[in-house]
Design an enzyme around this catalytic site. Structure first.
Site, PDB file in Angstrom:
ATOM      1  N   ASP A  50       0.845  -1.067  -0.032  1.00 29.85           N
ATOM      2  CA  ASP A  50      -0.255  -0.032  -0.197  1.00 29.85           C
ATOM      3  C   ASP A  50       0.937   1.494  -0.139  1.00 29.85           C
ATOM      4  O   ASP A  50       0.717   2.665   0.886  1.00 29.85           O
ATOM      5  CB  ASP A  50      -0.752  -0.070   1.480  1.00 29.85           C
ATOM      6  CG  ASP A  50      -1.801  -1.159   1.243  1.00 29.85           C
ATOM      7  OD1 ASP A  50      -1.786  -1.607   0.376  1.00 29.85           O
ATOM      8  OD2 ASP A  50      -2.437  -1.287   2.350  1.00 29.85           O
ATOM      9  N   LYS A 148      -7.175  -4.837  -2.856  1.00 34.88           N
ATOM     10  CA  LYS A 148      -7.688  -5.873  -1.815  1.00 34.88           C
ATOM     11  C   LYS A 148      -8.779  -4.289  -1.234  1.00 34.88           C
ATOM     12  O   LYS A 148      -8.400  -2.945  -1.623  1.00 34.88           O
ATOM     13  CB  LYS A 148      -7.065  -6.135  -0.353  1.00 34.88           C
ATOM     14  CG  LYS A 148      -6.207  -5.088  -0.488  1.00 34.88           C
ATOM     15  CD  LYS A 148      -5.197  -5.609   1.136  1.00 34.88           C
ATOM     16  CE  LYS A 148      -4.172  -4.795   0.777  1.00 34.88           C
ATOM     17  NZ  LYS A 148      -4.227  -3.190   1.379  1.00 34.88           N
ATOM     18  N   CYS A 193      -1.867  -2.963   7.298  1.00 44.73           N
ATOM     19  CA  CYS A 193      -1.994  -4.019   6.059  1.00 44.73           C
ATOM     20  C   CYS A 193      -0.597  -3.906   6.384  1.00 44.73           C
ATOM     21  O   CYS A 193      -0.382  -5.259   5.872  1.00 44.73           O
ATOM     22  CB  CYS A 193      -2.174  -2.855   5.634  1.00 44.73           C
ATOM     23  SG  CYS A 193      -3.915  -1.779   5.021  1.00 44.73           S
TER      24      CYS A 193
HETATM   25  C1  VGL Z   1      -4.417   0.312   5.682  1.00 47.01           C
HETATM   26  C2  VGL Z   1      -6.422   1.227   6.723  1.00 47.01           C
HETATM   27  C3  VGL Z   1      -7.489   1.670   5.957  1.00 47.01           C
HETATM   28  C4  VGL Z   1      -3.155   0.192   5.520  1.00 47.01           C
HETATM   29  C5  VGL Z   1      -5.699   0.739   4.513  1.00 47.01           C
HETATM   30  O1  VGL Z   1      -2.769   0.282   4.241  1.00 47.01           O
HETATM   31  O2  VGL Z   1      -2.565  -0.242   6.088  1.00 47.01           O
HETATM   32  N1  VGL Z   1      -5.256   1.416   7.172  1.00 47.01           N
HETATM   33  N2  VGL Z   1      -6.729   0.849   5.096  1.00 47.01           N
END
Ligand code: VGL
Ligand code: ZN
Length: 246
Positions: A50, A148, A193
């Site tokens: 991410d 995802k 994540c």
């Molecule tokens: C994430 C919160 C919501 C992350 C993704 O990538 O850690 N955190 N969505």
């Protein structure tokens, strides 16, 4: 095997011994680590979690210092033949967005069918600039980008399973079919994540290290310390990039 890898293996073995009471899986995974090299090994993969515009300063769910991981991850990626990137990829009105619940504010929680869900600012909406990978991320040899969080009613922190702990993304079988046994996890955010991906990696039968200085955290109500405790209990190794880059 380099000295660095040998040191890691010994540390992993010590970790396995400490976890003896928790069952055999961790120990045999750690024994396996002794025979593997991080560097360009066909059986290792770097999992880049991410690294998207919404998670770096200027984004809607900015992680403090999030942009600082980019040069470290670029350098690390040169040491891996196999690189997989994950991308948070929510539909508008996603169940993890505070804006989907009248009266709720970001960082409050709600109960969903799979348990307590932190409610986030809208982020990583499919097709938006915020959902794109950060511009400076330079990993042309990455082999797979796995998205995802696109099921409207389920969040997905992990690259392996959605938050119901059942719905698979397909990553486990992809890696297994490729003969990969060992994962190095980096990216954003350490306590969400990255942690969930690392722990589900162990659950899926991989030997997993998180490269700490190639991650940054949200740290909500102690979530960073909790995440490291949970990861270490489950057998995730905590290492620094110098061990791979040296
Ligand atoms: C994430 C919160 C919501 C992350 C993704 O990538 O850690 N955190 N969505
Ligand atoms: Zn998300």
């Amino acid at each position: 095997m380099s000295d660095i890898t040998r040191r890691d293996s010994l540390r992993l073995l010590a970790g396995g011994a400490a976890l003896m009471g928790l069952g055999g899986a961790t120990i045999s995974q750690n024994l396996m680590a002794e025979t593997l090299d991080a560097d360009g090994n066909e059986k290792s993969a770097l999992i880049v979690v991410d690294v998207q515009n919404d998670f770096v300063p200027g984004g809607s769910l900015a992680v403090g210092g999030g942009h600082e991981v980019v040069p470290i991850i670029n350098a690390l990626s040169k040491h891996f033949k196999n690189v997989v990137i994950t991308q948070d990829w929510h539909n508008p009105g996603h169940a993890s967005f505070a804006s989907s619940y009248p009266g709720k504010k970001p960082f409050e929680t709600t109960e969903l069918f799979y348990g307590t869900q932190v409610l986030w600012p809208d982020h990583c909406v499919q097709g938006t600039k915020g959902a794109e990978l950060v511009d400076g991320l330079d990993i042309p040899h990455a082999q797979l980008i796995i998205r995802k969080g696109f099921h409207p009613d389920i969040d997905s922190y992990s690259g392996f399973f959605e938050a119901d702990q059942k719905t698979p993304t397909g990553l486990q079988n992809y890696l297994k079919e490729r003969g990969i046994t060992t994962l190095y996890v980096v990216g954003l955010a350490t306590d969400f994540c990255v942690a969930w991906t690392a722990m589900d990696g162990v659950k899926s039968g991989f030997t997993v290290s998180v490269i700490e200085d190639a991650t940054r955290a949200i740290d909500l109500n102690g979530s960073l310390a909790n995440a490291w405790n949970a990861m270490e209990t489950k057998g995730v190794a905590r290492i620094q990039s110098s061990k791979v880059l040296a």
